[in-house]
Design an enzyme around this catalytic site. Structure first.
Site, PDB file in Angstrom:
ATOM      1  N   CYS A 235      -3.564   1.661   6.717  1.00 53.63           N
ATOM      2  CA  CYS A 235      -3.718   0.924   8.201  1.00 53.63           C
ATOM      3  C   CYS A 235      -4.263   2.035   9.269  1.00 53.63           C
ATOM      4  O   CYS A 235      -4.596   1.450   9.998  1.00 53.63           O
ATOM      5  CB  CYS A 235      -2.548   0.177   8.946  1.00 53.63           C
ATOM      6  SG  CYS A 235      -1.075   1.085   8.389  1.00 53.63           S
TER       7      CYS A 235
ATOM      8  N   GLU B 266       4.325  -3.775  12.001  1.00 52.58           N
ATOM      9  CA  GLU B 266       3.285  -2.554  12.246  1.00 52.58           C
ATOM     10  C   GLU B 266       2.178  -3.269  11.563  1.00 52.58           C
ATOM     11  O   GLU B 266       2.775  -3.656  10.397  1.00 52.58           O
ATOM     12  CB  GLU B 266       4.243  -1.081  11.089  1.00 52.58           C
ATOM     13  CG  GLU B 266       5.188  -0.544  11.309  1.00 52.58           C
ATOM     14  CD  GLU B 266       4.844   0.224  13.176  1.00 52.58           C
ATOM     15  OE1 GLU B 266       5.888   0.970  13.244  1.00 52.58           O
ATOM     16  OE2 GLU B 266       3.748   0.746  13.441  1.00 52.58           O
TER      17      GLU B 266
ATOM     18  N   ASN C  61       0.830  -1.435   0.100  1.00 52.94           N
ATOM     19  CA  ASN C  61      -0.237  -0.019   0.107  1.00 52.94           C
ATOM     20  C   ASN C  61       0.838   1.143   0.044  1.00 52.94           C
ATOM     21  O   ASN C  61       0.397   2.472  -0.588  1.00 52.94           O
ATOM     22  CB  ASN C  61      -0.607   0.073   0.793  1.00 52.94           C
ATOM     23  CG  ASN C  61      -0.119  -0.031   2.557  1.00 52.94           C
ATOM     24  OD1 ASN C  61       1.327  -0.136   2.848  1.00 52.94           O
ATOM     25  ND2 ASN C  61      -0.888   0.836   4.176  1.00 52.94           N
TER      26      ASN C  61
ATOM     27  N   GLU D 129       8.247   3.777  13.850  1.00 54.03           N
ATOM     28  CA  GLU D 129       8.793   4.230  13.661  1.00 54.03           C
ATOM     29  C   GLU D 129       9.015   5.766  13.140  1.00 54.03           C
ATOM     30  O   GLU D 129       8.013   5.964  13.336  1.00 54.03           O
ATOM     31  CB  GLU D 129       8.282   3.373  12.185  1.00 54.03           C
ATOM     32  CG  GLU D 129       8.949   1.672  11.996  1.00 54.03           C
ATOM     33  CD  GLU D 129       8.478   1.482  11.076  1.00 54.03           C
ATOM     34  OE1 GLU D 129       7.045   1.223  10.263  1.00 54.03           O
ATOM     35  OE2 GLU D 129       8.715   0.512  10.195  1.00 54.03           O
TER      36      GLU D 129
HETATM   37  N1  LIG Z   1      -0.486  -2.182   8.250  1.00 55.52           N
HETATM   38  C1  LIG Z   1       0.137  -1.854   7.171  1.00 55.52           C
HETATM   39  O1  LIG Z   1      -0.025  -1.189   6.956  1.00 55.52           O
HETATM   40  C2  LIG Z   1      -1.030  -2.780   6.528  1.00 55.52           C
HETATM   41  C3  LIG Z   1      -2.033  -3.386   6.763  1.00 55.52           C
HETATM   42  N2  LIG Z   1      -2.162  -4.889   5.877  1.00 55.52           N
HETATM   43  C4  LIG Z   1      -3.374  -4.946   5.894  1.00 55.52           C
HETATM   44  O2  LIG Z   1      -3.543  -7.170   5.783  1.00 55.52           O
HETATM   45  C5  LIG Z   1      -3.954  -7.440   4.711  1.00 55.52           C
HETATM   46  C6  LIG Z   1      -3.805  -8.330   3.539  1.00 55.52           C
HETATM   47  O3  LIG Z   1      -2.431  -7.159   3.115  1.00 55.52           O
HETATM   48  P1  LIG Z   1      -1.905  -8.306   3.056  1.00 55.52           P
HETATM   49  O4  LIG Z   1      -0.625  -7.525   1.622  1.00 55.52           O
HETATM   50  O5  LIG Z   1      -1.737  -9.175   1.843  1.00 55.52           O
HETATM   51  O6  LIG Z   1      -0.654  -8.258   3.713  1.00 55.52           O
HETATM   52  P2  LIG Z   1       0.405  -9.069   3.826  1.00 55.52           P
HETATM   53  O7  LIG Z   1       0.555  -9.118   5.533  1.00 55.52           O
HETATM   54  O8  LIG Z   1      -0.079 -10.591   3.595  1.00 55.52           O
HETATM   55  O9  LIG Z   1       1.589  -9.030   2.703  1.00 55.52           O
HETATM   56  C7  LIG Z   1       2.320  -8.194   3.457  1.00 55.52           C
HETATM   57  C8  LIG Z   1       4.188  -8.664   3.131  1.00 55.52           C
HETATM   58  O10 LIG Z   1       4.244  -9.482   3.629  1.00 55.52           O
HETATM   59  C9  LIG Z   1       4.817 -10.593   2.981  1.00 55.52           C
HETATM   60  N3  LIG Z   1       4.520 -11.376   3.498  1.00 55.52           N
HETATM   61  C10 LIG Z   1       3.043 -12.418   3.093  1.00 55.52           C
HETATM   62  N4  LIG Z   1       3.091 -13.642   3.693  1.00 55.52           N
HETATM   63  C11 LIG Z   1       4.595 -13.582   4.235  1.00 55.52           C
HETATM   64  C12 LIG Z   1       4.488 -15.201   4.613  1.00 55.52           C
HETATM   65  N5  LIG Z   1       3.818 -15.882   5.741  1.00 55.52           N
HETATM   66  N6  LIG Z   1       5.567 -14.825   5.447  1.00 55.52           N
HETATM   67  C13 LIG Z   1       6.921 -13.706   4.932  1.00 55.52           C
HETATM   68  N7  LIG Z   1       6.286 -12.882   4.337  1.00 55.52           N
HETATM   69  C14 LIG Z   1       5.007 -12.773   3.644  1.00 55.52           C
HETATM   70  C15 LIG Z   1       3.722 -10.017   1.391  1.00 55.52           C
HETATM   71  O11 LIG Z   1       4.219 -11.023   0.147  1.00 55.52           O
HETATM   72  P3  LIG Z   1       3.489 -11.684  -1.457  1.00 55.52           P
HETATM   73  O12 LIG Z   1       4.148 -10.006  -2.241  1.00 55.52           O
HETATM   74  O13 LIG Z   1       3.686 -12.473  -1.003  1.00 55.52           O
HETATM   75  O14 LIG Z   1       2.202 -11.189  -0.939  1.00 55.52           O
HETATM   76  C16 LIG Z   1       4.100  -8.246   1.658  1.00 55.52           C
HETATM   77  O15 LIG Z   1       5.037  -8.437   1.430  1.00 55.52           O
HETATM   78  C17 LIG Z   1      -4.646  -5.711   4.345  1.00 55.52           C
HETATM   79  O16 LIG Z   1      -6.254  -5.869   3.779  1.00 55.52           O
HETATM   80  C18 LIG Z   1      -4.660  -5.159   5.625  1.00 55.52           C
HETATM   81  O17 LIG Z   1      -5.734  -5.423   6.219  1.00 55.52           O
HETATM   82  C19 LIG Z   1      -1.847  -4.541   4.344  1.00 55.52           C
HETATM   83  C20 LIG Z   1      -0.340  -3.510   3.928  1.00 55.52           C
HETATM   84  C21 LIG Z   1      -0.219  -3.140   4.983  1.00 55.52           C
HETATM   85  O1  LIG Z   2       0.744   1.139   6.628  1.00 62.41           O
HETATM   86  C1  LIG Z   2      -0.079   2.455   6.149  1.00 62.41           C
HETATM   87  O2  LIG Z   2      -0.879   1.946   5.779  1.00 62.41           O
HETATM   88  C2  LIG Z   2       1.614   3.899   6.781  1.00 62.41           C
HETATM   89  O3  LIG Z   2       1.952   3.307   7.295  1.00 62.41           O
HETATM   90  C3  LIG Z   2       0.343   4.505   6.503  1.00 62.41           C
HETATM   91  S1  LIG Z   2       0.753   6.330   6.676  1.00 62.41           S
HETATM   92  O4  LIG Z   2       1.925   6.057   7.588  1.00 62.41           O
HETATM   93  O5  LIG Z   2       1.174   6.567   5.095  1.00 62.41           O
HETATM   94  O6  LIG Z   2      -0.009   7.092   7.232  1.00 62.41           O
END
Ligand SMILES: NC(=O)C1=CN([C@@H]2O[C@H](COP(=O)(O)OP(=O)(O)OC[C@H]3O[C@@H](n4cnc5c(N)ncnc54)[C@H](OP(=O)(O)O)[C@@H]3O)[C@@H](O)[C@H]2O)C=CC1
Ligand SMILES: O=C(O)[C@H](O)CS(=O)(=O)O
Length: 477
Positions: free
Chosen positions: A285, A251, A152, A459
């Site tokens: 997030c 995070e 994202n 962070e």
């Molecule tokens: N807190 C935040 O900033 C974020 C939260 N999210 C939440 O996560 C949900 C799913 O989003 P998504 O992008 O699929 O997030 P994921 O947690 O699935 O993926 C985030 C990263 O982790 C990697 N990953 C996935 N599975 C594993 C594993 N078993 N071991 C090591 N690395 C792994 C992914 O690789 P790969 O490329 O294979 O997917 C990607 O690089 C969203 O709907 C949202 O709710 C998502 C993004 C950001």
């Molecule tokens: O993972 C995210 O959604 C980002 O941390 C949000 S922010 O830092 O761009 O507000």
């Protein structure tokens, strides 16, 4: 588009590496293939860890000034290439170009901030209890850091981790999200041009994320894991990192309450909600996830909000003035449509939007749902889409309890002018971050992070570098 920064190979030990297999990166707006990227295996990760471990021997011995000036050189190259980086980010992630430019500058701000913080990593000289010994405190880089980032914010989430790591004297191995590896690879190209030595930054794009994760967590040379993504994956990584007692910064997911109290300024509150909810088409997030509105303001609030949401423009992120664009993939689209359907099947009223755009296949209409209940799935899950779930409330005690009724604890927001209530909210909202009369929290000078199942560590800010340092105590008689 300027293809100079479009890199499709892995970056290991200062070299661009190909592999037998590649994977396609597509544009979320039209599913068009934009690149075919090296699909790294665990063996590539092992090689990257070896390179980072070797580079650590010299990088950790550079002076703070040397690291600071290299980070500043990298920062300047990112600024000079903002337009190209933003265009690359938009075609692989989908967000509007204006937001992509903001992300590039936001990520760059962490690099500049930690270039400066590198110069302030100070130890201590402490008095000993017997007054005879000398107590020295040294702050030393933890070593090789494994970094796994989400789709994202494909540039800023890397900058927010790599900048403090390098400033502290650490080296890194990065696995970017397979949806969005191009921004990471472009940053490596600019780091290379800035003169950051081979092996300090290594990038292993891969669709075998769990294999790469295991390679990072099972190797004792990796001393820390820094992850941004879902809570489910974060939990797996914490479990795996126990094998070698690695430090972790997590995070993870959020479920932000956005509370509009009876004395709130409706114009300001709706503006703050628009900023928090619709950034990245709701895929952050820290987006407002549950919107609690005091019953006395409810009717006026939905009138003002409805007008603003209906005015949002949809389309291709590359087109100027577009505000709402495609979600990252079909999985993300299906999840949001499922949550909307479950809410409407339970009698929730759709005030605006409510379905997939009729004009654009991968865009969900900006949506406002009224009279949502706090127990519905849309209130309990991170929506990650352009959907406002409105929940009326009447009492302060009731809404604070409802806001805290989640395993998440990342961001929270409230609009009120009452000082006593503000003080109470800051203390009683169980979140790592509280925004009062604002919908925007994130900047490089503030500690970004959560509590409960939203993760651990911070962070950014002066606190962000300590996650990449160990304290060594020397007692001298
Ligand atoms: N807190 C935040 O900033 C974020 C939260 N999210 C939440 O996560 C949900 C799913 O989003 P998504 O992008 O699929 O997030 P994921 O947690 O699935 O993926 C985030 C990263 O982790 C990697 N990953 C996935 N599975 C594993 C594993 N078993 N071991 C090591 N690395 C792994 C992914 O690789 P790969 O490329 O294979 O997917 C990607 O690089 C969203 O709907 C949202 O709710 C998502 C993004 C950001
Ligand atoms: O993972 C995210 O959604 C980002 O941390 C949000 S922010 O830092 O761009 O507000």
């Amino acid at each position: 588009m300027n293809k100079e920064l479009l890199k499709e190979q892995a970056y290991i030990n200062g070299e661009w590496i190909s592999a037998t297999n590649t994977f396609d990166v597509d544009n979320p707006f039209d599913n068009g293939v934009i690149a075919s990227v090296t699909d790294c295996t665990a063996e590539h990760a092992d090689n990257a860890i070896e390179a980072a471990s070797e580079a650590f021997k010299s990088w950790s011995k550079t002076t703070a000034k040397q690291r600071s000036s290299l980070l500043l050189a990298w920062h300047q190259l990112i600024i000079d290439n903002t337009d190209e980086l933003a265009e690359l980010l938009t075609i692989e992630q989908g967000k509007p170009l204006s937001e992509a430019k903001n992300e590039i500058l936001y990520g760059a701000s962490y690099i500049k901030w930690f270039a400066e913080e590198a110069l302030r990593i100070n130890g201590d000289l402490l008095p000993s209890p017997d007054g005879e010994k000398q107590i020295q405190i040294h702050k030393l880089p933890v070593g090789v850091v494994g970094i796994i980032t989400p789709w994202n914010f494909p540039q800023a989430m890397i900058a927010r981790k790599v900048a403090p790591a390098l400033a502290a004297g650490c080296t890194v191995v990065i696995k970017p999200a397979s949806e969005t590896p191009l921004s990471a690879l472009a940053m490596a190209e600019l780091a290379d041009r800035a003169g950051i030595p081979a092996g300090v930054i290594n990038i292993v794009p891969s669709t075998s994320s769990s294999d790469i994760g295991k390679a990072l967590t099972s190797n004792p040379k990796v001393r820390k894991i820094s992850f941004t993504g879902s809570t489910a994956v974060g939990k797996k990584l914490i479990e795996q990192s126990a094998e070698n007692v690695q430090k972790v910064t997590m995070e993870l997911g959020g479920n932000a309450p956005f509370i509009v109290f009876d004395d709130a300024d409706i114009e300001a509150a709706t503006e703050g909600l628009m900023a928090s909810k619709f950034r990245n088409s709701g895929q952050t997030c820290v987006c407002a996830n549950r919107v609690f509105v005091h019953e006395t303001l409810y009717d006026e609030f939905i009138k003002v909000l409805g007008k603003k949401v209906s005015a949002l423009t949809l389309g291709n992120g590359l087109s100027a003035s577009v505000q709402i664009t495609a979600l990252i993939n079909q999985k993300g689209i299906d999840k949001v449509l499922r949550l909307i359907k479950q809410a409407t099947d339970s009698g929730v009223e759709v005030l605006v939007g409510g379905s997939l755009s009729k004009e654009y296949q991968n865009i969900i209409e900006p949506t406002v749902l009224s009279k949502v209940s706090k127990d519905m799935e849309i209130s309990c899950e991170e929506i990650f889409g352009p959907v406002v779930a409105l929940i009326p409330f009447s009492q302060d005690d009731e809404v604070i309890a409802a806001a805290n009724d989640t395993s998440a604890g990342l961001a929270s927001y409230a609009y009120t002018e009452n000082r006593h209530r503000i003080n109470r909210l800051i203390h009683e909202l169980e979140y790592g971050m509280v925004g009062i009369n604002t919908g925007k929290l994130s900047n490089e000078m503030a500690p970004f992070g959560g509590v409960k199942e939203s993760g651990m560590g911070r962070e950014g800010s002066k606190y962000g570098i300590s996650d990449y340092l160990d304290i060594k105590y020397a007692c001298i008689d």
